[in-house]
Every structure is written in structure tokens, then in C-alpha cells.
Design an enzyme around this catalytic site. Structure first.
Site, PDB file in Angstrom:
ATOM      1  N   GLY A   1       4.708  10.682  12.058  1.00 56.23           N
ATOM      2  CA  GLY A   1       3.986  11.939  11.894  1.00 56.23           C
ATOM      3  C   GLY A   1       4.671  12.967  11.020  1.00 56.23           C
ATOM      4  O   GLY A   1       4.421  14.163  11.172  1.00 56.23           O
TER       5      GLY A   1
ATOM      6  N   LYS B   1      -4.598   1.659   8.675  1.00 57.34           N
ATOM      7  CA  LYS B   1      -5.777   0.810   8.858  1.00 57.34           C
ATOM      8  C   LYS B   1      -6.911   1.291   7.963  1.00 57.34           C
ATOM      9  O   LYS B   1      -6.968   2.466   7.577  1.00 57.34           O
ATOM     10  CB  LYS B   1      -6.245   0.848  10.318  1.00 57.34           C
ATOM     11  CG  LYS B   1      -5.251   0.291  11.300  1.00 57.34           C
ATOM     12  CD  LYS B   1      -5.142  -1.193  11.153  1.00 57.34           C
ATOM     13  CE  LYS B   1      -4.230  -1.800  12.205  1.00 57.34           C
ATOM     14  NZ  LYS B   1      -4.108  -3.228  12.068  1.00 57.34           N
TER      15      LYS B   1
ATOM     16  N   HIS C   1      -0.938   8.885  -0.363  1.00 60.26           N
ATOM     17  CA  HIS C   1      -0.388   7.555  -0.647  1.00 60.26           C
ATOM     18  C   HIS C   1       0.926   7.715  -1.418  1.00 60.26           C
ATOM     19  O   HIS C   1       1.006   8.541  -2.331  1.00 60.26           O
ATOM     20  CB  HIS C   1      -1.380   6.732  -1.476  1.00 60.26           C
ATOM     21  CG  HIS C   1      -0.908   5.346  -1.732  1.00 60.26           C
ATOM     22  ND1 HIS C   1      -0.973   4.356  -0.777  1.00 60.26           N
ATOM     23  CD2 HIS C   1      -0.322   4.787  -2.814  1.00 60.26           C
ATOM     24  CE1 HIS C   1      -0.458   3.245  -1.275  1.00 60.26           C
ATOM     25  NE2 HIS C   1      -0.059   3.476  -2.504  1.00 60.26           N
TER      26      HIS C   1
END
Length: 174
Positions: free
Chosen positions: A11, A83, A101
Site C-alpha cells: 500500500g 489482477k 504502472h
């Protein structure tokens, strides 16, 4: 704006987002979702008083949509979520799902390309620059429209961990 943050790990991007969203911000995190009950970011969310929930099946669109509707979510932020988001969720939240990303997309994206795997691939390719990308999410991993990018040089002797550390700093700023 009511934001749900989706995580799979510690996180750190959630922590950076929470640090930037003060009491007068136009957005607030109202839900943290994870596909892993052991994700460290869940405790971070709970400590901040944010509901933290674990998806029993990350491929079940009805579970996603039920949880998101229950919290009246306007925007999803994938912050280290590993996912693929189910297509019905993407359709319901079209252009309202962001992903961060750890590369300069479209390079080094796609299924299985996350974390150290990305940094190792960058180093093995001989690239001289890498970075981070924020993009809209569509039905294909790392393909959606790019909203922002930031770059760092790849230095001689970099390890995947070295490069990853510099890129994580970019992710937090983005």
C-alpha cells in the site's frame, strides 16, 4: 469525489495518495479493496479509518459492483493491484478507473509485468530510461489511454531494486 483504491500489497501508493488528500481535497478515499487478505495496505486503510475489504473472488464482477455501489464510489484507483478488473466493472466505470504502472507504457506492460519483473526486463533490454505511467484502465492489461508519465535514467550498475526505488518515488508523485 468518492474514491476506491485497489491494492494487492503493502500500500505505498495508497499511503502517498492519503498524504496528498487533506481534509479540503476534492476527493477522499472511501474504500480500499484487495484481492489478498494479507495485503499490508489493508491495515494502513483501517488505521486511517477507511473501510478495507477483501474480494473473495477478484474475477467476480457482481462482487466488485456490489461493494463499489455500497460505498457510492465515483472513481477507482488501481495502486499496485495485480489482477485484471472484470469487464463489467470496467464498463460500469468506463474512463473512471486509473492505474499506476512502473514503466513508460506501452513498453514493459501486460500480464505478469509488475514490480521487480518490470525493472528486470528494463535492465535486460538495455533501455537507458524508465519511469512510471498513470493510465485509464480498459479490458486489456496496461493498454488504456495514458494520462501522465515521468521518467528516470537507467544508471550503469542499477539493480532491479535500485531502479524500482527511483520509480516508486515517481509513482508516489504521479
Amino acid at each position: 469525489m468518492r474514491v476506491a483504491v485497489c491494492i494487492s500489497g503493502r500500500g505505498s501508493n495508497l499511503r502517498a495518495l492519503l498524504a496528498e488528500l487533506g481534509p479540503d481535497a476534492p476527493a477522499r478515499v472511501v474504500l480500499v479493496l484487495s484481492n489478498r487478505s494479507t495485503a499490508g495496505g489493508l491495515e494502513l486503510a483501517r488505521a486511517a479509518g477507511i473501510p478495507a475489504e477483501v474480494l473473495s473472488d477478484a474475477s467476480d464482477a457482481s462482487e466488485w459492483l456490489g461493494r463499489l455501489r455500497a460505498h457510492q464510489v465515483d472513481l477507482l484507483v488501481l495502486a499496485g493491484f495485480l489482477k485484471l478488473v472484470p469487464a463489467p466493472v470496467i464498463a460500469t466505470f468506463r474512463d473512471r478507473i486509473l492505474n499506476i504502472h512502473p514503466s513508460l507504457l506501452p513498453a514493459f506492460g501486460g500480464p505478469g509485468m509488475y514490480g521487480e519483473r518490470v525493472h528486470r526486463a528494463v535492465l535486460e533490454s538495455g533501455a537507458t530510461v524508465s519511469g512510471a505511467t498513470v493510465h485509464l484502465v480498459d479490458e486489456v492489461y496496461d493498454r488504456g489511454r495514458i494520462l501522465a508519465q515521468a521518467a528516470v535514467p537507467v544508471r550503469p550498475g542499477d539493480t532491479p531494486a535500485d531502479l524500482g526505488h527511483r520509480i516508486l518515488e515517481l509513482e508516489h508523485r504521479l
